[in-house]
Design a protein around this motif. Structure first.
Motif, short mmCIF file in Angstrom:
data_model
loop_
_atom_site.label_atom_id
_atom_site.label_comp_id
_atom_site.label_asym_id
_atom_site.label_seq_id
_atom_site.Cartn_x
_atom_site.Cartn_y
_atom_site.Cartn_z
N SER A 46 13.15 7.50 1.04
CA SER A 46 11.70 7.67 1.08
C SER A 46 11.08 6.30 0.94
O SER A 46 11.65 5.42 0.28
CB SER A 46 11.22 8.56 -0.08
N MET A 47 9.92 6.10 1.58
CA MET A 47 9.24 4.81 1.50
C MET A 47 7.77 5.03 1.15
O MET A 47 7.13 5.92 1.71
CB MET A 47 9.35 4.07 2.83
N TYR A 48 7.28 4.20 0.23
CA TYR A 48 5.87 4.20 -0.14
C TYR A 48 5.28 2.84 0.20
O TYR A 48 5.86 1.81 -0.19
CB TYR A 48 5.67 4.45 -1.63
N GLN A 49 4.17 2.84 0.88
CA GLN A 49 3.49 1.57 1.19
C GLN A 49 2.33 1.36 0.22
O GLN A 49 1.51 2.24 0.03
CB GLN A 49 2.96 1.57 2.62
N GLY A 50 2.32 0.18 -0.37
CA GLY A 50 1.27 -0.21 -1.30
C GLY A 50 1.84 -1.19 -2.31
O GLY A 50 3.04 -1.45 -2.33
N SER A 51 0.98 -1.71 -3.16
CA SER A 51 1.42 -2.66 -4.18
C SER A 51 2.24 -1.94 -5.24
O SER A 51 1.81 -0.91 -5.78
CB SER A 51 0.21 -3.33 -4.84
N SER A 52 3.38 -2.50 -5.56
CA SER A 52 4.26 -1.90 -6.56
C SER A 52 3.64 -1.90 -7.95
O SER A 52 4.07 -1.13 -8.81
CB SER A 52 5.60 -2.64 -6.60
N ILE A 53 2.65 -2.74 -8.18
CA ILE A 53 2.04 -2.81 -9.52
C ILE A 53 0.68 -2.13 -9.59
O ILE A 53 0.01 -2.18 -10.61
CB ILE A 53 1.97 -4.26 -10.04
N ASP A 54 0.28 -1.47 -8.51
CA ASP A 54 -0.96 -0.71 -8.51
C ASP A 54 -0.76 0.56 -9.37
O ASP A 54 0.27 1.22 -9.28
CB ASP A 54 -1.32 -0.32 -7.07
N LYS A 55 -1.75 0.88 -10.18
CA LYS A 55 -1.65 2.02 -11.10
C LYS A 55 -1.30 3.31 -10.37
O LYS A 55 -0.44 4.09 -10.82
CB LYS A 55 -2.97 2.17 -11.85
N ASP A 56 -1.96 3.59 -9.25
CA ASP A 56 -1.68 4.82 -8.50
C ASP A 56 -0.25 4.84 -7.96
O ASP A 56 0.40 5.89 -7.95
CB ASP A 56 -2.67 4.99 -7.35
N MET A 57 0.24 3.67 -7.52
CA MET A 57 1.62 3.59 -7.02
C MET A 57 2.60 3.86 -8.16
O MET A 57 3.59 4.60 -7.99
CB MET A 57 1.90 2.24 -6.39
#
Length: 192
Positions: A73-84
């Motif tokens: 699985s892949m998630y795009q976004g900043s790894s340190i973003d609260k939502d991520m």
């Protein structure tokens, strides 16, 4: 790669969470190792999660067309973003034994935030591997036009994180066995 496959085989995680995808080679290696563990009856339903701020379309297509893609699985976004971080923790609920690989932005502050966000997901006896700690040991001239270098890199983040966290120890036996590694002092074994 040799150290990583040995660690995965020793720990037998059923979930590997990686920050930094780039071309996806590490995701494929992790998925392949989990498939081997399944084939040997060591784990069931292994899963790999990759997180990256920018998953390039051609890399995403290559990963998704690989035979191991069903495990990834892949998630795009900043790894340190609260939502991520919340999204990753939700994904991690399915893991029984989790291993973490941190290999995204190599600045001290970013890696420290990743450690604070994800190291606690590491299962006892498993590893949080922080890649590219070697940056501290080579000349900053080796990384022109990069926001990291000596004094500002994954290894300095590891040292700061460990000052406040006694749940991990640096497994120096891995680096001593390899002699050459991109992650000296980056093999953090969770002990409690």
């Amino acid at each position: 790669m040799i150290a990583i496959q040995e660690i995965i085989w020793e720990v037998k995680p059923d979930m590997i969470i990686e920050t930094g995808i780039a071309h996806g080679g590490s995701l494929i290696l992790s998925a392949s190792m989990l498939t081997l563990l399944e084939a040997c009856g060591e784990i069931e339903n292994g899963k790999v999660l990759g997180i990256d701020i920018d998953i390039r379309e051609h890399n995403k297509n290559a990963i998704e067309s690989h035979p191991m893609s069903k495990k990834i699985s892949m998630y795009q976004g900043s790894s340190i973003d609260k939502d991520m971080i919340e999204k990753v923790y939700e994904f991690a609920k399915e893991g029984k034994k989790i291993m973490i690989f941190l290999d995204s932005m190599h600045s001290h502050d970013h890696v420290l935030e990743e450690l604070r966000a994800y190291a606690s997901l590491t299962s006892i006896g498993s590893y949080c591997v922080v890649f590219d700690t070697v940056i501290e040991d080579v000349s900053s001239e080796s990384f022109p036009d990069r926001p990291w270098g000596q004094g500002d890199n994954p290894k300095t983040a590891v040292y700061e994180y460990l000052e406040a966290n006694s749940n991990f120890v640096i497994d120096k036996s891995i680096h001593e066995k390899l002699l050459i590694s991109a992650a000296p002092d980056g093999y953090l074994k969770r002990i409690s």
